[in-house]
Design a protein around this motif. Sequence first.
Motif, PDB file in Angstrom:
ATOM      1  N   ALA A 120       0.842  -1.212   0.048  1.00  0.00           N
ATOM      2  CA  ALA A 120      -0.229  -0.232  -0.273  1.00  0.00           C
ATOM      3  C   ALA A 120       0.980   1.056   0.178  1.00  0.00           C
ATOM      4  O   ALA A 120       0.416   2.182  -0.954  1.00  0.00           O
ATOM      5  CB  ALA A 120      -1.192   0.353   0.844  1.00  0.00           C
ATOM      6  N   TRP A 121       2.123   1.295   1.031  1.00  0.00           N
ATOM      7  CA  TRP A 121       2.890   2.295   0.847  1.00  0.00           C
ATOM      8  C   TRP A 121       3.383   2.397  -0.727  1.00  0.00           C
ATOM      9  O   TRP A 121       3.504   4.061  -1.315  1.00  0.00           O
ATOM     10  CB  TRP A 121       3.909   2.042   1.524  1.00  0.00           C
ATOM     11  CG  TRP A 121       4.537   3.031   1.940  1.00  0.00           C
ATOM     12  CD1 TRP A 121       6.231   3.692   1.343  1.00  0.00           C
ATOM     13  CD2 TRP A 121       4.484   4.580   3.085  1.00  0.00           C
ATOM     14  NE1 TRP A 121       6.098   4.796   2.124  1.00  0.00           N
ATOM     15  CE2 TRP A 121       5.842   5.236   3.030  1.00  0.00           C
ATOM     16  CE3 TRP A 121       3.838   4.980   3.452  1.00  0.00           C
ATOM     17  CZ2 TRP A 121       6.001   5.700   3.378  1.00  0.00           C
ATOM     18  CZ3 TRP A 121       3.642   5.707   4.806  1.00  0.00           C
ATOM     19  CH2 TRP A 121       5.078   6.196   4.591  1.00  0.00           C
ATOM     20  N   ALA A 124       0.895   3.888  -3.146  1.00  0.00           N
ATOM     21  CA  ALA A 124       0.586   5.096  -2.157  1.00  0.00           C
ATOM     22  C   ALA A 124       2.047   6.251  -3.256  1.00  0.00           C
ATOM     23  O   ALA A 124       1.752   7.549  -3.548  1.00  0.00           O
ATOM     24  CB  ALA A 124       0.199   5.598  -1.218  1.00  0.00           C
ATOM     25  N   ALA A 125       2.823   5.604  -2.886  1.00  0.00           N
ATOM     26  CA  ALA A 125       4.015   6.888  -3.441  1.00  0.00           C
ATOM     27  C   ALA A 125       4.208   6.761  -5.206  1.00  0.00           C
ATOM     28  O   ALA A 125       5.055   7.985  -5.307  1.00  0.00           O
ATOM     29  CB  ALA A 125       5.383   6.167  -2.614  1.00  0.00           C
ATOM     30  N   LEU A 126       4.226   5.456  -5.942  1.00  0.00           N
ATOM     31  CA  LEU A 126       3.944   5.177  -6.730  1.00  0.00           C
ATOM     32  C   LEU A 126       3.552   6.548  -7.417  1.00  0.00           C
ATOM     33  O   LEU A 126       3.658   7.196  -8.890  1.00  0.00           O
ATOM     34  CB  LEU A 126       3.814   4.070  -7.296  1.00  0.00           C
ATOM     35  CG  LEU A 126       3.706   3.423  -8.730  1.00  0.00           C
ATOM     36  CD1 LEU A 126       5.657   4.454  -9.901  1.00  0.00           C
ATOM     37  CD2 LEU A 126       3.783   2.583  -9.127  1.00  0.00           C
ATOM     38  N   SER A 127       1.941   6.132  -6.741  1.00  0.00           N
ATOM     39  CA  SER A 127       0.718   6.670  -7.529  1.00  0.00           C
ATOM     40  C   SER A 127       1.560   8.560  -6.977  1.00  0.00           C
ATOM     41  O   SER A 127       0.968   9.351  -8.225  1.00  0.00           O
ATOM     42  CB  SER A 127      -0.226   6.978  -6.526  1.00  0.00           C
ATOM     43  OG  SER A 127      -1.448   7.721  -6.758  1.00  0.00           O
ATOM     44  N   GLN A 128       1.772   9.344  -5.962  1.00  0.00           N
ATOM     45  CA  GLN A 128       2.417  10.404  -6.044  1.00  0.00           C
ATOM     46  C   GLN A 128       3.264  10.958  -7.263  1.00  0.00           C
ATOM     47  O   GLN A 128       3.266  11.913  -7.592  1.00  0.00           O
ATOM     48  CB  GLN A 128       3.427  10.601  -4.833  1.00  0.00           C
ATOM     49  CG  GLN A 128       2.083  10.577  -2.832  1.00  0.00           C
ATOM     50  CD  GLN A 128       2.871  11.204  -2.390  1.00  0.00           C
ATOM     51  OE1 GLN A 128       4.973  10.841  -1.876  1.00  0.00           O
ATOM     52  NE2 GLN A 128       2.677  12.357  -1.678  1.00  0.00           N
ATOM     53  N   THR A 140      11.644  11.704   3.405  1.00  0.00           N
ATOM     54  CA  THR A 140      10.851  10.205   3.072  1.00  0.00           C
ATOM     55  C   THR A 140      11.023  10.064   1.671  1.00  0.00           C
ATOM     56  O   THR A 140      10.568  10.816   1.409  1.00  0.00           O
ATOM     57  CB  THR A 140       9.934   9.912   3.906  1.00  0.00           C
ATOM     58  OG1 THR A 140       9.753   9.826   5.177  1.00  0.00           O
ATOM     59  CG2 THR A 140       9.784   8.734   3.513  1.00  0.00           C
ATOM     60  N   PRO A 141      12.530   9.491   1.052  1.00  0.00           N
ATOM     61  CA  PRO A 141      12.510   9.427   0.147  1.00  0.00           C
ATOM     62  C   PRO A 141      11.044   8.248  -1.085  1.00  0.00           C
ATOM     63  O   PRO A 141      10.088   7.744   0.039  1.00  0.00           O
ATOM     64  CB  PRO A 141      13.567   8.485  -0.635  1.00  0.00           C
ATOM     65  CG  PRO A 141      13.825   7.599   0.629  1.00  0.00           C
ATOM     66  CD  PRO A 141      12.930   8.420   1.808  1.00  0.00           C
ATOM     67  N   LEU A 142      10.520   8.563  -2.012  1.00  0.00           N
ATOM     68  CA  LEU A 142       9.689   7.438  -2.790  1.00  0.00           C
ATOM     69  C   LEU A 142       9.915   6.452  -2.132  1.00  0.00           C
ATOM     70  O   LEU A 142      11.268   5.910  -3.051  1.00  0.00           O
ATOM     71  CB  LEU A 142       8.984   8.106  -3.648  1.00  0.00           C
ATOM     72  CG  LEU A 142       8.764   9.644  -4.258  1.00  0.00           C
ATOM     73  CD1 LEU A 142       8.040   9.414  -5.728  1.00  0.00           C
ATOM     74  CD2 LEU A 142       7.542   9.824  -3.285  1.00  0.00           C
ATOM     75  N   THR A 146       9.498  -3.433  -4.218  1.00  0.00           N
ATOM     76  CA  THR A 146       7.907  -4.669  -4.080  1.00  0.00           C
ATOM     77  C   THR A 146       8.279  -4.394  -2.161  1.00  0.00           C
ATOM     78  O   THR A 146       9.431  -4.419  -2.065  1.00  0.00           O
ATOM     79  CB  THR A 146       8.534  -5.389  -4.735  1.00  0.00           C
ATOM     80  OG1 THR A 146       9.315  -6.500  -4.439  1.00  0.00           O
ATOM     81  CG2 THR A 146       7.971  -5.047  -6.414  1.00  0.00           C
ATOM     82  N   PRO A 147       7.696  -5.690  -1.640  1.00  0.00           N
ATOM     83  CA  PRO A 147       7.242  -5.562  -0.195  1.00  0.00           C
ATOM     84  C   PRO A 147       8.380  -6.533  -0.162  1.00  0.00           C
ATOM     85  O   PRO A 147       9.084  -6.280   0.497  1.00  0.00           O
ATOM     86  CB  PRO A 147       5.908  -5.728  -0.004  1.00  0.00           C
ATOM     87  CG  PRO A 147       5.543  -5.615  -0.549  1.00  0.00           C
ATOM     88  CD  PRO A 147       5.904  -5.555  -2.654  1.00  0.00           C
TER      89      PRO A 147
END
Length: 165
Positions: A120-121, A124-128, A140-142, A146-147
């Motif tokens: 999820a994180w 969200a970062a990729l979407s940003q 905080t870097p994007l 993958t998990p």
Amino acid sequence: MGELQTTLARAGKQKQAAAAAFAAALAAVLLHLPMPEEMPPAGDFLPLLPPGLRTFALYVQAHYLYPKEEYALSAGMVEGALAMGAKVYPIPAIYLHLVAVMDYMSLKQTRQVQDHLLAAWAAAALSQAQAGCASTIPNTPLIVATPREQRKSPVPMNTTRVAAG
């Protein structure tokens, strides 16, 4: 919303009824209201929704199962939706991952909790990043790994590191 209106204009009453059913289910689940008595089965209206909205509707279905303590069924619905390509729609994918976190916490399956929270994180970062936004968390870097890649991180995942900012 534009996609929904375009689809409804082309499809007529059947798809309008599907959209109305989805809206009723959405309101009932997310506002913790009783489900309308005249609600059609999800299998009747889900296929009639546009793909992105269908993905969000699957999140609503999974979320509906959570307070009923049907955690495994909810998690299975999430896993199925994600396996079928829900990642293409970042916002519903984030919500799907978060309801999976809720389910797996209740099932005490910490590995899956960690995987879905990190996914999820990352989503969200990729979407940003795709929207051209900077990270909203100072220093905080994007995160785009993958998990499984993040588990290899030198920073232990069970600790919190707060950066001065």
